[in-house]
Structures are given as structure tokens and as C-alpha cells.
Design a protein around this motif. Structure first.
Motif, PDB file in Angstrom:
ATOM      1  N   ARG A  83       0.825  -1.210   0.000  1.00 50.30           N
ATOM      2  CA  ARG A  83       0.000   0.000   0.000  1.00 50.30           C
ATOM      3  C   ARG A  83       0.860   1.262   0.000  1.00 50.30           C
ATOM      4  NH1 ARG A  83      -1.773  -3.136   4.072  1.00 50.30           N
ATOM      5  NH2 ARG A  83      -0.861  -1.720   5.616  1.00 50.30           N
ATOM      6  N   GLU A  84       2.027   1.170   0.613  1.00 50.82           N
ATOM      7  CA  GLU A  84       2.822   2.370   0.856  1.00 50.82           C
ATOM      8  C   GLU A  84       3.897   2.628  -0.192  1.00 50.82           C
ATOM      9  OE1 GLU A  84       4.340   1.854   4.780  1.00 50.82           O
ATOM     10  OE2 GLU A  84       2.347   1.812   5.720  1.00 50.82           O
ATOM     11  N   PHE A  85       4.165   1.676  -1.109  1.00 52.18           N
ATOM     12  CA  PHE A  85       5.178   1.947  -2.133  1.00 52.18           C
ATOM     13  C   PHE A  85       4.736   3.143  -2.973  1.00 52.18           C
ATOM     14  CE2 PHE A  85       2.267  -0.693  -4.555  1.00 52.18           C
ATOM     15  CZ  PHE A  85       2.394  -0.267  -5.864  1.00 52.18           C
ATOM     16  N   ARG A  86       5.682   3.845  -3.548  1.00 51.29           N
ATOM     17  CA  ARG A  86       5.370   5.103  -4.231  1.00 51.29           C
ATOM     18  C   ARG A  86       5.242   4.959  -5.741  1.00 51.29           C
ATOM     19  NH1 ARG A  86       9.443   9.640  -2.378  1.00 51.29           N
ATOM     20  NH2 ARG A  86       7.943  10.843  -3.609  1.00 51.29           N
ATOM     21  N   HIS A  87       5.990   4.021  -6.321  1.00 50.95           N
ATOM     22  CA  HIS A  87       6.026   3.954  -7.783  1.00 50.95           C
ATOM     23  C   HIS A  87       5.750   2.554  -8.330  1.00 50.95           C
ATOM     24  CE1 HIS A  87       7.642   7.976  -7.516  1.00 50.95           C
ATOM     25  NE2 HIS A  87       8.656   7.547  -6.788  1.00 50.95           N
ATOM     26  N   THR A  88       6.615   1.590  -7.965  1.00 52.58           N
ATOM     27  CA  THR A  88       6.532   0.267  -8.578  1.00 52.58           C
ATOM     28  C   THR A  88       6.763  -0.844  -7.562  1.00 52.58           C
ATOM     29  OG1 THR A  88       7.429   1.177 -10.642  1.00 52.58           O
ATOM     30  CG2 THR A  88       7.440  -1.211 -10.417  1.00 52.58           C
ATOM     31  N   ALA A  89       5.896  -1.851  -7.626  1.00 52.96           N
ATOM     32  CA  ALA A  89       6.099  -3.107  -6.904  1.00 52.96           C
ATOM     33  C   ALA A  89       6.282  -4.194  -7.951  1.00 52.96           C
ATOM     34  CB  ALA A  89       4.913  -3.417  -5.996  1.00 52.96           C
ATOM     35  N   TRP A  90       7.442  -4.841  -7.943  1.00 52.26           N
ATOM     36  CA  TRP A  90       7.795  -5.790  -9.014  1.00 52.26           C
ATOM     37  C   TRP A  90       8.191  -7.121  -8.404  1.00 52.26           C
ATOM     38  CZ3 TRP A  90      11.681  -8.864 -10.983  1.00 52.26           C
ATOM     39  CH2 TRP A  90      11.548  -9.229 -12.328  1.00 52.26           C
ATOM     40  N   ARG A  91       7.692  -8.199  -9.004  1.00 51.77           N
ATOM     41  CA  ARG A  91       7.900  -9.539  -8.451  1.00 51.77           C
ATOM     42  C   ARG A  91       8.548 -10.453  -9.479  1.00 51.77           C
ATOM     43  NH1 ARG A  91       5.042 -13.400  -5.028  1.00 51.77           N
ATOM     44  NH2 ARG A  91       6.329 -15.295  -5.139  1.00 51.77           N
ATOM     45  N   LEU A  92       9.506 -11.251  -9.022  1.00 50.69           N
ATOM     46  CA  LEU A  92      10.038 -12.363  -9.804  1.00 50.69           C
ATOM     47  C   LEU A  92       9.561 -13.648  -9.146  1.00 50.69           C
ATOM     48  CD1 LEU A  92      11.899 -13.405 -12.105  1.00 50.69           C
ATOM     49  CD2 LEU A  92      13.734 -13.504 -10.402  1.00 50.69           C
ATOM     50  N   ASP A 121     -13.235  -9.490  -7.512  1.00 55.24           N
ATOM     51  CA  ASP A 121     -12.069  -8.997  -6.789  1.00 55.24           C
ATOM     52  C   ASP A 121     -12.009  -9.574  -5.379  1.00 55.24           C
ATOM     53  OD1 ASP A 121     -11.179  -7.529  -8.883  1.00 55.24           O
ATOM     54  OD2 ASP A 121     -11.661  -5.563  -8.039  1.00 55.24           O
ATOM     55  N   ASN A 122     -10.796  -9.898  -4.972  1.00 53.99           N
ATOM     56  CA  ASN A 122     -10.529 -10.213  -3.572  1.00 53.99           C
ATOM     57  C   ASN A 122      -9.738  -9.050  -2.981  1.00 53.99           C
ATOM     58  OD1 ASN A 122      -8.015 -10.474  -4.739  1.00 53.99           O
ATOM     59  ND2 ASN A 122      -7.898 -12.707  -4.484  1.00 53.99           N
ATOM     60  N   ALA A 123      -9.231  -9.210  -1.777  1.00 56.79           N
ATOM     61  CA  ALA A 123      -8.516  -8.104  -1.124  1.00 56.79           C
ATOM     62  C   ALA A 123      -7.273  -7.701  -1.910  1.00 56.79           C
ATOM     63  CB  ALA A 123      -8.137  -8.503   0.301  1.00 56.79           C
ATOM     64  N   TRP A 124      -6.576  -8.701  -2.477  1.00 56.28           N
ATOM     65  CA  TRP A 124      -5.373  -8.385  -3.248  1.00 56.28           C
ATOM     66  C   TRP A 124      -5.700  -7.534  -4.464  1.00 56.28           C
ATOM     67  CZ3 TRP A 124      -0.229  -8.365  -3.093  1.00 56.28           C
ATOM     68  CH2 TRP A 124       0.452  -8.218  -4.303  1.00 56.28           C
ATOM     69  N   ARG A 125      -6.670  -7.975  -5.261  1.00 54.22           N
ATOM     70  CA  ARG A 125      -6.994  -7.257  -6.493  1.00 54.22           C
ATOM     71  C   ARG A 125      -7.621  -5.903  -6.204  1.00 54.22           C
ATOM     72  NH1 ARG A 125      -7.893 -12.645  -8.032  1.00 54.22           N
ATOM     73  NH2 ARG A 125     -10.119 -12.596  -7.523  1.00 54.22           N
ATOM     74  N   ALA A 126      -8.371  -5.804  -5.109  1.00 50.68           N
ATOM     75  CA  ALA A 126      -8.936  -4.506  -4.743  1.00 50.68           C
ATOM     76  C   ALA A 126      -7.817  -3.507  -4.446  1.00 50.68           C
ATOM     77  CB  ALA A 126      -9.861  -4.656  -3.532  1.00 50.68           C
ATOM     78  N   ASN A 127      -6.769  -3.975  -3.766  1.00 50.51           N
ATOM     79  CA  ASN A 127      -5.641  -3.080  -3.480  1.00 50.51           C
ATOM     80  C   ASN A 127      -4.889  -2.726  -4.749  1.00 50.51           C
ATOM     81  OD1 ASN A 127      -3.716  -1.728  -1.584  1.00 50.51           O
ATOM     82  ND2 ASN A 127      -2.324  -3.263  -2.431  1.00 50.51           N
ATOM     83  N   VAL A 128      -4.739  -3.700  -5.657  1.00 47.70           N
ATOM     84  CA  VAL A 128      -4.072  -3.403  -6.927  1.00 47.70           C
ATOM     85  C   VAL A 128      -4.821  -2.297  -7.663  1.00 47.70           C
ATOM     86  CG1 VAL A 128      -3.549  -4.319  -9.219  1.00 47.70           C
ATOM     87  CG2 VAL A 128      -3.015  -5.675  -7.184  1.00 47.70           C
ATOM     88  N   ARG A 129      -6.137  -2.401  -7.712  1.00 52.15           N
ATOM     89  CA  ARG A 129      -6.935  -1.360  -8.379  1.00 52.15           C
ATOM     90  C   ARG A 129      -6.748  -0.005  -7.698  1.00 52.15           C
ATOM     91  NH1 ARG A 129     -10.556  -3.335 -12.059  1.00 52.15           N
ATOM     92  NH2 ARG A 129     -11.107  -5.538 -11.891  1.00 52.15           N
ATOM     93  N   GLU A 130      -6.734  -0.015  -6.373  1.00 48.70           N
ATOM     94  CA  GLU A 130      -6.588   1.242  -5.632  1.00 48.70           C
ATOM     95  C   GLU A 130      -5.238   1.893  -5.896  1.00 48.70           C
ATOM     96  OE1 GLU A 130      -6.413   2.799  -0.984  1.00 48.70           O
ATOM     97  OE2 GLU A 130      -7.254   0.818  -1.449  1.00 48.70           O
ATOM     98  N   GLN A 131      -4.171   1.078  -5.890  1.00 49.59           N
ATOM     99  CA  GLN A 131      -2.834   1.640  -6.070  1.00 49.59           C
ATOM    100  C   GLN A 131      -2.589   2.058  -7.519  1.00 49.59           C
ATOM    101  OE1 GLN A 131      -1.325   2.295  -3.299  1.00 49.59           O
ATOM    102  NE2 GLN A 131      -2.882   1.117  -2.191  1.00 49.59           N
ATOM    103  N   THR A 132      -3.029   1.250  -8.473  1.00 54.32           N
ATOM    104  CA  THR A 132      -2.804   1.601  -9.875  1.00 54.32           C
ATOM    105  C   THR A 132      -3.645   2.808 -10.288  1.00 54.32           C
ATOM    106  OG1 THR A 132      -4.426  -0.082 -10.557  1.00 54.32           O
ATOM    107  CG2 THR A 132      -2.096  -0.719 -10.560  1.00 54.32           C
ATOM    108  N   ALA A 133      -4.765   3.015  -9.613  1.00 56.08           N
ATOM    109  CA  ALA A 133      -5.571   4.209  -9.885  1.00 56.08           C
ATOM    110  C   ALA A 133      -4.818   5.479  -9.505  1.00 56.08           C
ATOM    111  CB  ALA A 133      -6.903   4.131  -9.133  1.00 56.08           C
ATOM    112  N   GLN A 134      -3.825   5.340  -8.630  1.00 56.94           N
ATOM    113  CA  GLN A 134      -2.996   6.474  -8.220  1.00 56.94           C
ATOM    114  C   GLN A 134      -1.756   6.624  -9.109  1.00 56.94           C
ATOM    115  OE1 GLN A 134      -2.173   6.417  -3.933  1.00 56.94           O
ATOM    116  NE2 GLN A 134      -3.936   5.075  -3.644  1.00 56.94           N
ATOM    117  N   GLY A 135      -1.679   5.799 -10.139  1.00 57.97           N
ATOM    118  CA  GLY A 135      -0.545   5.885 -11.047  1.00 57.97           C
ATOM    119  C   GLY A 135       0.608   4.960 -10.704  1.00 57.97           C
ATOM    120  N   LYS A 136       0.461   4.142  -9.665  1.00 59.84           N
ATOM    121  CA  LYS A 136       1.507   3.187  -9.305  1.00 59.84           C
ATOM    122  C   LYS A 136       1.418   1.968 -10.231  1.00 59.84           C
ATOM    123  CE  LYS A 136       1.034   4.463  -4.406  1.00 59.84           C
ATOM    124  NZ  LYS A 136       0.852   3.935  -3.030  1.00 59.84           N
ATOM    125  N   ARG A 137       2.487   1.141 -10.210  1.00 59.95           N
ATOM    126  CA  ARG A 137       2.543  -0.018 -11.089  1.00 59.95           C
ATOM    127  C   ARG A 137       2.802  -1.293 -10.293  1.00 59.95           C
ATOM    128  NH1 ARG A 137       6.618  -0.486 -14.267  1.00 59.95           N
ATOM    129  NH2 ARG A 137       5.510  -1.821 -15.743  1.00 59.95           N
TER     130      ARG A 137
END
Length: 246
Positions: A83-92, A121-137
């Protein structure tokens, strides 16, 4: 004890290379054995069990850890970062399956041949939508085998829902990952600054994460991300490739 690849300055897949001996503060160095008799004669306090290798200064400068080895923490310790990252959360993702997937009810639906790629949507996807709506990736690259394991088939089948929520999920063959010298461990990288590296047991169960801001480790993760992202294939395109071979 397991070795963890840290980095290499070799472009041909041979030495020199640095590894961490997991669970210790020790580093294993791979390089050409020193054979110059004048150099060997100048070495001090040599034990019979010791050997010596040559590596370029750049290898140590770029990849040798600069901080103590981090302690294993529960995954919950990094949950706030999603929730708190500013720009990008990236996973391998490197494993051939995950126990959390196999234990979930969706796994049984997948085995029964149901559509598991368009769930609400579950909790994960709801948060993804919330963060990406703010321009995060949110983005990730998944390593896949040829042919795909059952666990990888499951991830491919469930990916559309996450992609629809805003994640950019791509796939890369394990052969390409080995050619690119990518790490063989899972991690999240937040804002190219904070690295959360996973630890698993032999049953693919998450034991926790090692969290660090060590510049060398973060740099290696950033380089792995850039190489993987350049060669990985977006989910929709990869799914079509897989379908065409079935």
C-alpha cells in the motif's frame, strides 16, 4: 546449506561469480585459481585446506553485500509495503508451484476444469486497483518450464483476473532465465529500493522473507528485473502460444 546467486561480471555464463551461503554471513567466490608461484609464495598464514582465486575488483564493488545478512521475517512484515510503495512493486516468481495455491479452494475448481480467470475482486486485487488508480505499477515476471508444470498452468489460468485489476504479468521460460543468469529465488522489489526475498521449504511453503536495502542486493535485483522484463511475454500473448501447442 543453499547457495544464493548474488551476481557475476561474466557475460558467457562462466566465472567470476559471487554467492551467499544462506543462513550464514559467508560469501563464496568463484574465480580462476591463482597459480602464479610468486604470488603464492607471498601469501600469509595459509592453511592446507585453503585455496585462492582471482576476481575483478568490479565484481566485489557491484555485488558484495555491504550490510549484515538480514534476518528471516514473516511475510506479514512487508504487507504494508503493498500500500505504501510510491512507484513500482515488481515480483520475480521462480518456483514450479506454490503450496498456498494448492491449498486454496480455487485449486480444486481449476482441477475440475472450471474458469478461474475471471473471479470477482478479492482483497489483493482490490488493493491493486486502488494503487494503480494512483498511477503506481504492479508487475511481475513468472518463470515457466517447457512444458508448464501444473502449478504454472494454474497461475496462467488465474492471471486474467489480476491483469484486469491492473497487474502487468509476463512470462519467461526457465531456459531464457538461465541464459540471462537471473536469480533462482523469488522476490518483491519496491521502488527499486527495498528488496524482500522469499524463503521456501521443500514443499513450496513460504517460510518468510529477508528484507534489505543493501545497495548491492538491490542493484542485482534491479538488473534482474530489467533483463527479465525485456525478454518476458505478456500473459495474453503467452496464453495464446501455450494454447496453440496443446
Amino acid at each position: 546449506m543453499a547457495l544464493r546467486f548474488l551476481g557475476t561480471t561474466s557475460e558467457d555464463g562462466d566465472c567470476p561469480t559471487l554467492y551467499e551461503i544462506e543462513g550464514t554471513d559467508e560469501i563464496l567466490v568463484q574465480g580462476d585459481r591463482e597459480t602464479d608461484p610468486q604470488h603464492l609464495a607471498q601469501l600469509r598464514d595459509v592453511k592446507e585446506s585453503e585455496t585462492f582465486v582471482r576476481v575483478p575488483r568490479e565484481l566485489l564493488t557491484r555485488y558484495a553485500p555491504r550490510t549484515p545478512a538480514p534476518e528471516l521475517q514473516p511475510f506479514a512484515a512487508v504487507s504494508h509495503l503493498f500500500r505504501e510503495f510510491r512507484h513500482t512493486a515488481w515480483r520475480l516468481e521462480t518456483r514450479r508451484g506454490y503450496s498456498t495455491d494448492r491449498r486454496g479452494p480455487k485449486w480444486q475448481r481449476f482441477l475440475a476444469g472450471e474458469d478461474v480467470g475471471h473471479d470477482p475482486d478479492n482483497a489483493w486485487r482490490a488493493n491493486v486497483r486502488e494503487q494503480t488508480a494512483q498511477g503506481k505499477r504492479f508487475a511481475r515476471v513468472r518463470l515457466v518450464d517447457e512444458p508448464l508444470t501444473q502449478g504454472q498452468q494454474y497461475l496462467l489460468a488465474t492471471a486474467p483476473a489480476n491483469v484486469a485489476a491492473g497487474e502487468d504479468i509476463r512470462n519467461l521460460t526457465r531456459a531464457d532465465a538461465e541464459r540471462l543468469r537471473l536469480p533462482d529465488y523469488d522476490f518483491w522489489l519496491f521502488d527499486s529500493k527495498i528488496l524482500a526475498r522469499f524463503a521456501f521449504d521443500e514443499d513450496d511453503t513460504t517460510l518468510g522473507v529477508y528484507v534489505t536495502e543493501d545497495p548491492a542486493e538491490v542493484l542485482a535485483a534491479c538488473q534482474a528485473r530489467d533483463a527479465a522484463w525485456h525478454h518476458a511475454v505478456p500473459t495474453a500473448e503467452f496464453a495464446k502460444r501455450v494454447a496453440s501447442t496443446v
